[in-house]
Write a protein that holds these residues in place. Sequence first.
Motif, mmCIF file in Angstrom:
data_model
loop_
_atom_site.group_PDB
_atom_site.id
_atom_site.type_symbol
_atom_site.label_atom_id
_atom_site.label_comp_id
_atom_site.label_asym_id
_atom_site.label_seq_id
_atom_site.Cartn_x
_atom_site.Cartn_y
_atom_site.Cartn_z
ATOM 1 N N PRO A 34 0.761 -0.984 0.048
ATOM 2 C CA PRO A 34 0.024 -0.101 0.020
ATOM 3 C C PRO A 34 0.818 1.157 -0.102
ATOM 4 O O PRO A 34 1.299 1.693 1.006
ATOM 5 N N LEU A 35 0.989 1.601 -1.095
ATOM 6 C CA LEU A 35 1.912 3.129 -1.328
ATOM 7 C C LEU A 35 1.078 4.286 -1.293
ATOM 8 O O LEU A 35 0.168 4.583 -1.744
ATOM 9 N N TRP A 63 10.104 1.137 -12.444
ATOM 10 C CA TRP A 63 9.790 -0.028 -12.301
ATOM 11 C C TRP A 63 9.278 -0.879 -13.671
ATOM 12 O O TRP A 63 8.541 -1.794 -13.632
ATOM 13 N N GLY A 64 9.298 -0.162 -14.688
ATOM 14 C CA GLY A 64 9.128 -0.671 -15.955
ATOM 15 C C GLY A 64 7.685 -1.718 -16.077
ATOM 16 O O GLY A 64 6.706 -0.816 -15.651
ATOM 17 N N ASN A 65 7.768 -2.593 -16.399
ATOM 18 C CA ASN A 65 6.197 -3.288 -16.824
ATOM 19 C C ASN A 65 5.571 -3.873 -15.520
ATOM 20 O O ASN A 65 4.927 -4.348 -15.523
ATOM 21 N N LEU A 66 6.455 -3.321 -14.260
ATOM 22 C CA LEU A 66 5.514 -3.712 -12.892
ATOM 23 C C LEU A 66 4.516 -2.624 -12.383
ATOM 24 O O LEU A 66 3.928 -2.768 -11.407
ATOM 25 N N ASP A 67 4.156 -1.664 -13.519
ATOM 26 C CA ASP A 67 3.320 -0.664 -13.360
ATOM 27 C C ASP A 67 1.931 -1.116 -12.549
ATOM 28 O O ASP A 67 1.447 -0.688 -11.544
ATOM 29 N N LYS A 68 1.477 -2.032 -13.473
ATOM 30 C CA LYS A 68 0.082 -2.481 -12.998
ATOM 31 C C LYS A 68 -0.019 -3.428 -11.420
ATOM 32 O O LYS A 68 -0.963 -3.289 -11.073
ATOM 33 N N ASN A 80 0.542 -0.755 -6.131
ATOM 34 C CA ASN A 80 -0.704 -0.548 -5.340
ATOM 35 C C ASN A 80 -0.816 0.801 -4.838
ATOM 36 O O ASN A 80 -0.538 1.021 -3.360
ATOM 37 N N ILE A 81 -0.986 1.932 -5.178
ATOM 38 C CA ILE A 81 -1.002 3.301 -5.045
ATOM 39 C C ILE A 81 -2.301 3.555 -4.279
ATOM 40 O O ILE A 81 -3.367 3.819 -5.002
ATOM 41 N N ALA A 99 0.669 1.857 5.624
ATOM 42 C CA ALA A 99 0.946 2.269 4.473
ATOM 43 C C ALA A 99 2.587 2.392 4.474
ATOM 44 O O ALA A 99 3.403 2.513 5.338
ATOM 45 N N TYR A 100 3.048 2.542 2.970
ATOM 46 C CA TYR A 100 4.347 2.928 2.917
ATOM 47 C C TYR A 100 4.294 4.148 2.177
ATOM 48 O O TYR A 100 3.452 4.488 1.162
#
Length: 291
Positions: free
Chosen positions: A190-191, A207-212, A215-216, A235-236
């Motif tokens: 949880p960002l 973060w490239g293809n890890l975008d999806k 968890n913002i 949260a972080y």
Amino acid sequence: MELRVLRYFLAVAQYQNMTKAAHELLVSQPTLSKQLADLETELGAQLFIRGHRQITLTEEGEYLQARAKEIVQLADQTAANIQADQIITGRLSIGAGESVGMKRIMKVVSEIIQDYPDVKIHLVSGNADEMETALKHGTIDFAVLMGKRDLNKYSYLSLPEVNTWGLVMKKGDPLALKETISPNDLIDLPLLMSEQAIEEHPFQDWWGNLDKKMNIIGTFTLVFNAQLMVSQGNAYMITFDHLINNSNSSNLTFRPLSPTLTEPTNIIWKKNIAQSKVAQLFIKRLAASLN
């Protein structure tokens, strides 16, 4: 009390002789004697003990001597400042986001206020877009921007302080055991992220293809408020280094991202406008601090 008479008084107190003081002041002795007698009458106190060869100060005279030196010095300095066009006063308005670069700027501002107590400072917080808008509308004199932006339409100084992105978490979190944080470490966490970071997409390449898989859960404009949520363990936060409380009493810690992701710090102001004297002084001193 006239400044001219105070200067006469100080000369007599210095030379302890009416004739010598009159010679140095280029006035006649009778004129000098009358001016000092009139001063004593005005103050209702005896300032001198007049001997045959030497004049000494009374207790009241010693008190006036100390004060007269201050008064004359202040008058001389005021006149010199006016003649040298060195009057520095007014308000200095600076808009900025949160950055380690503000430490340098605040040091320069503090030194100006110490040297020129009539100067006032007005600080405005906000992201880069908000600060550019405020600068355009003239509500601030300077804007401090973090990130890669087009600066060609401004006058600016680039500060050496670099803003390093990283992750803020509770000290007991398993990720706190790592020296750096990779994109894979952030998957499904949880960002909390700044609005500017999301809008300008500095993380797309990182973060490239890890975008999806990111968890913002929320955004923030000020780190202080966001870290209160992180302190609860729910949260972080992705933010710059040096912005959280790193004391032993804090339950939060910061770890830089890897590969390293940094942002420059620039301070900008409008081109081709007449700056106030305090703004000119600020630019001069800030530029000097870079050397």
